[in-house]
Design a protein around this motif. Structure first.
Motif, PDB file in Angstrom:
ATOM      1  N   GLY A  22      48.497  78.979  32.310  1.00 20.23           N
ATOM      2  CA  GLY A  22      48.976  78.030  33.325  1.00 20.23           C
ATOM      3  C   GLY A  22      48.017  76.890  33.576  1.00 20.23           C
ATOM      4  N   PHE A  23      48.357  76.046  34.522  1.00 21.86           N
ATOM      5  CA  PHE A  23      47.617  74.803  34.776  1.00 21.86           C
ATOM      6  C   PHE A  23      46.984  74.846  36.154  1.00 21.86           C
ATOM      7  N   PRO A  24      45.804  74.300  36.391  1.00 20.83           N
ATOM      8  CA  PRO A  24      44.899  73.742  35.382  1.00 20.83           C
ATOM      9  C   PRO A  24      44.147  74.841  34.637  1.00 20.83           C
ATOM     10  N   GLY A  25      44.008  74.638  33.335  1.00 14.38           N
ATOM     11  CA  GLY A  25      43.483  75.701  32.480  1.00 14.38           C
ATOM     12  C   GLY A  25      41.967  75.819  32.476  1.00 14.38           C
ATOM     13  N   GLY A  26      41.267  74.710  32.755  1.00 19.65           N
ATOM     14  CA  GLY A  26      39.797  74.709  32.671  1.00 19.65           C
ATOM     15  C   GLY A  26      39.153  75.844  33.453  1.00 19.65           C
ATOM     16  N   PRO A  27      39.459  75.958  34.750  1.00 16.87           N
ATOM     17  CA  PRO A  27      38.832  77.023  35.547  1.00 16.87           C
ATOM     18  C   PRO A  27      39.221  78.417  35.063  1.00 16.87           C
ATOM     19  N   LYS A  28      40.463  78.565  34.577  1.00 15.32           N
ATOM     20  CA  LYS A  28      40.908  79.886  34.104  1.00 15.32           C
ATOM     21  C   LYS A  28      40.186  80.270  32.816  1.00 15.32           C
ATOM     22  N   LEU A  29      39.985  79.286  31.935  1.00 17.26           N
ATOM     23  CA  LEU A  29      39.238  79.563  30.706  1.00 17.26           C
ATOM     24  C   LEU A  29      37.779  79.898  31.028  1.00 17.26           C
ATOM     25  N   GLU A  30      37.242  79.242  32.046  1.00 16.78           N
ATOM     26  CA  GLU A  30      35.846  79.516  32.425  1.00 16.78           C
ATOM     27  C   GLU A  30      35.696  80.985  32.826  1.00 16.78           C
ATOM     28  N   GLN A  31      36.641  81.491  33.610  1.00 20.63           N
ATOM     29  CA  GLN A  31      36.597  82.903  34.023  1.00 20.63           C
ATOM     30  C   GLN A  31      36.754  83.829  32.817  1.00 20.63           C
ATOM     31  N   LEU A  32      37.715  83.487  31.952  1.00 18.00           N
ATOM     32  CA  LEU A  32      37.975  84.316  30.765  1.00 18.00           C
ATOM     33  C   LEU A  32      36.741  84.353  29.855  1.00 18.00           C
ATOM     34  N   ALA A  33      36.070  83.206  29.734  1.00 18.48           N
ATOM     35  CA  ALA A  33      34.900  83.099  28.846  1.00 18.48           C
ATOM     36  C   ALA A  33      33.777  84.042  29.283  1.00 18.48           C
ATOM     37  N   LYS A  34      33.746  84.332  30.576  1.00 19.71           N
ATOM     38  CA  LYS A  34      32.681  85.208  31.095  1.00 19.71           C
ATOM     39  C   LYS A  34      32.813  86.641  30.580  1.00 19.71           C
ATOM     40  N   LYS A  35      33.999  86.983  30.057  1.00 18.09           N
ATOM     41  CA  LYS A  35      34.231  88.344  29.582  1.00 18.09           C
ATOM     42  C   LYS A  35      33.753  88.568  28.151  1.00 18.09           C
ATOM     43  N   SER A  36      33.194  87.549  27.523  1.00 18.88           N
ATOM     44  CA  SER A  36      32.803  87.695  26.116  1.00 18.88           C
ATOM     45  C   SER A  36      31.470  87.016  25.847  1.00 18.88           C
ATOM     46  N   ASN A  37      30.742  87.541  24.841  1.00 18.87           N
ATOM     47  CA  ASN A  37      29.647  86.756  24.279  1.00 18.87           C
ATOM     48  C   ASN A  37      29.667  86.883  22.762  1.00 18.87           C
ATOM     49  N   ASN A  38      30.882  87.055  22.275  1.00 18.47           N
ATOM     50  CA  ASN A  38      31.097  87.155  20.833  1.00 18.47           C
ATOM     51  C   ASN A  38      31.441  85.768  20.290  1.00 18.47           C
ATOM     52  N   PHE A  39      30.436  85.129  19.680  1.00 16.59           N
ATOM     53  CA  PHE A  39      30.642  83.748  19.223  1.00 16.59           C
ATOM     54  C   PHE A  39      31.409  83.688  17.915  1.00 16.59           C
ATOM     55  N   ILE A  40      32.492  82.935  17.933  1.00 17.12           N
ATOM     56  CA  ILE A  40      33.301  82.739  16.727  1.00 17.12           C
ATOM     57  C   ILE A  40      33.137  81.293  16.273  1.00 17.12           C
ATOM     58  N   GLU A  41      32.835  81.131  15.005  1.00 12.79           N
ATOM     59  CA  GLU A  41      32.621  79.796  14.431  1.00 12.79           C
ATOM     60  C   GLU A  41      33.872  78.927  14.619  1.00 12.79           C
ATOM     61  N   LEU A  42      33.662  77.707  15.123  1.00 12.57           N
ATOM     62  CA  LEU A  42      34.775  76.776  15.328  1.00 12.57           C
ATOM     63  C   LEU A  42      34.351  75.393  14.835  1.00 12.57           C
ATOM     64  N   PRO A  43      35.314  74.528  14.495  1.00 13.43           N
ATOM     65  CA  PRO A  43      34.920  73.193  14.010  1.00 13.43           C
ATOM     66  C   PRO A  43      34.235  72.371  15.109  1.00 13.43           C
ATOM     67  N   TYR A  44      33.093  71.812  14.731  1.00 14.75           N
ATOM     68  CA  TYR A  44      32.273  71.025  15.656  1.00 14.75           C
ATOM     69  C   TYR A  44      32.447  69.576  15.246  1.00 14.75           C
ATOM     70  N   SER A  45      32.986  68.765  16.150  1.00 15.81           N
ATOM     71  CA  SER A  45      33.440  67.455  15.705  1.00 15.81           C
ATOM     72  C   SER A  45      32.821  66.301  16.491  1.00 15.81           C
ATOM     73  N   VAL A  46      31.627  65.891  16.029  1.00 12.38           N
ATOM     74  CA  VAL A  46      30.975  64.703  16.579  1.00 12.38           C
ATOM     75  C   VAL A  46      30.913  63.680  15.458  1.00 12.38           C
ATOM     76  N   LYS A  47      31.453  62.469  15.739  1.00  5.96           N
ATOM     77  CA  LYS A  47      31.433  61.405  14.722  1.00  5.96           C
ATOM     78  C   LYS A  47      30.665  60.233  15.288  1.00  5.96           C
ATOM     79  N   GLY A  48      29.425  60.074  14.855  1.00  6.05           N
ATOM     80  CA  GLY A  48      28.570  59.039  15.441  1.00  6.05           C
ATOM     81  C   GLY A  48      28.337  59.389  16.894  1.00  6.05           C
ATOM     82  N   MET A  49      28.791  58.517  17.790  1.00 11.06           N
ATOM     83  CA  MET A  49      28.625  58.773  19.214  1.00 11.06           C
ATOM     84  C   MET A  49      29.910  59.318  19.834  1.00 11.06           C
ATOM     85  N   ASP A  50      30.913  59.539  19.011  1.00 12.52           N
ATOM     86  CA  ASP A  50      32.209  59.950  19.550  1.00 12.52           C
ATOM     87  C   ASP A  50      32.517  61.414  19.257  1.00 12.52           C
ATOM     88  N   VAL A  51      33.438  61.948  20.046  1.00 17.03           N
ATOM     89  CA  VAL A  51      33.842  63.343  19.868  1.00 17.03           C
ATOM     90  C   VAL A  51      35.351  63.396  19.645  1.00 17.03           C
TER      91      VAL A  51
END
Ligand code: AMP
Ligand code: MG
Length: 338
Positions: free
Chosen positions: A176-205
């Motif tokens: 549901g919305f807004p998702g940011g705070p809900k994802l923050e809570q969910l993230a606290k339940k894990s410390n298992n890092f999964i590789e994801l694409p990291y996308s910085v191009k020059g000074m932009d993301v």
């Protein structure tokens, strides 16, 4: 000096009132910061619906602010409004309301840039002097700083804002919305890092590739909490990297945070660590001033008015000429107050 500000660029309709006399510097200068936020369970903001929301709540929000501040129309010296960037139908509701109030108060009307307001409020509440702003909201993601006479964008998202990215993924996994705070809570339940694409191009993301990748991983059966944890690590590291590069380039000694995503404690933690390593100062306003709000509009309105006061005979002219600028760029703004 009482300044009333109006915010209506996107989902928030807000009325803020500040007392800009020197005695009340700091958070105490904010007499009221009322708002009502349009939310949807499914999909993003529908501009016409958000504008309807603003029309429906504007009177109630105005009354709440005036009551909280214990101010009446005759006491208002300046009226400020967000002129852009934002959704035109929403901006028009703010403009209309601001014009009505300015006429009633016989006060000059000052249009301000929303993104710059996020930066300048850190001066009022955190005593920031010349910070680099990492502005992370739903629709906007920019690194902004004042350099050579203008507020310049040193880096930004090439596609969606980081908040929209978080909200879109949260919606995909049914949070549901807004998702940011809900994802923050969910993230606290894990410390298992999964590789994801990291996308910085020059000074932009950019975030849309990361979003697609995450959706594919959900479909393959990865755990939502592992992905929530990992996406915060990756997306926020991207933001901190470009903010740090801007600071290095400018030899800046201050970083400020702005925008709703900056409420995230993990993002704040990463910013703190980076600043510590650079011996720089981090400014984080309270959450009510990180998200879209009208107190910051009132404050920037004050700065602009103070630098360029309006004669009594010209008040009506400022009201008649006021307009919206839905596509105004940060570096288009003529900076008269610094
Ligand atoms: P704004 O457009 O600046 O009002 O910010 C709204 C955005 O901030 C939305 O996308 C929210 O999901 C996001 N947001 C709010 N709180 C948090 C949080 N604690 N962590 C991450 N994102 C957040
Ligand atoms: Mg904003």
């Amino acid at each position: 000096m009482i300044v009333l500000g109006i915010e209506s660029t996107a989902h928030t309709f807000g009325v803020g009132i500040i007392d800009a006399s020197k005695k009340r510097y700091g958070e105490k200068a904010i007499l009221a910061n009322a708002k009502h936020v349009y939310t949807t369970e499914k999909g993003g903001i529908i501009p016409i619906e958000a504008a309807k929301h603003h029309k429906h709540y504007k009177q109630a929000v105005l009354e709440t602010a005036l009551n909280q501040a214990d101010v009446n129309f005759n006491e208002i010296d300046v009226v400020a409004y967000s002129r852009g960037p934002g959704l035109a139908p929403c901006l028009l509701v703010g403009l209309e309301t601001a014009k009505q109030i300015a006429l009633k108060a016989n006060a000059p009307l000052v249009g301000v840039n929303h993104c710059i307001a996020h930066l300048e409020i850190t001066q009022l509440v955190c005593k920031a002097k010349n910070p680099v702003l990492l502005y992370t909201s739903g629709a906007n993601t920019q690194v902004i700083a004042y350099a050579a006479g203008k507020f310049r964008v040193f880096g930004e998202t090439l596609d969606i804002g980081v908040g929209n990215f978080l909200d879109a993924f949260a919606r995909y996994i049914g949070l549901g919305f807004p998702g940011g705070p809900k994802l923050e809570q969910l993230a606290k339940k894990s410390n298992n890092f999964i590789e994801l694409p990291y996308s910085v191009k020059g000074m932009d993301v950019s975030f849309s590739g990361l979003l697609t990748n995450l959706k594919q991983k959900i479909d393959k059966g990865y755990k939502p909490e592992d992905l929530a944890y990992s996406l915060q690590e990756v997306a926020f590291a991207m933001l901190i990297e470009v903010a740090e590069r801007a600071m290095a380039h400018l030899k800046a000694k201050e970083l400020a945070l702005g925008g709703g995503v900056a409420c995230n404690t993990r993002l704040q933690q990463m910013a703190k660590l980076m600043c510590k390593q650079r011996k720089a100062k981090l400014h984080v306003p309270p959450n009510s001033l990180l998200v879209d709000n009208a107190a910051m509009i009132a404050w920037l309105g004050y700065l602009q008015y103070n630098a360029k006061p309006v004669k009594k005979s010209k008040i009506k002219e400022t009201i008649a000429n006021a307009d919206i600028k839905p596509y105004e760029r940060t570096d288009d703004v003529d900076v008269t107050w610094r």
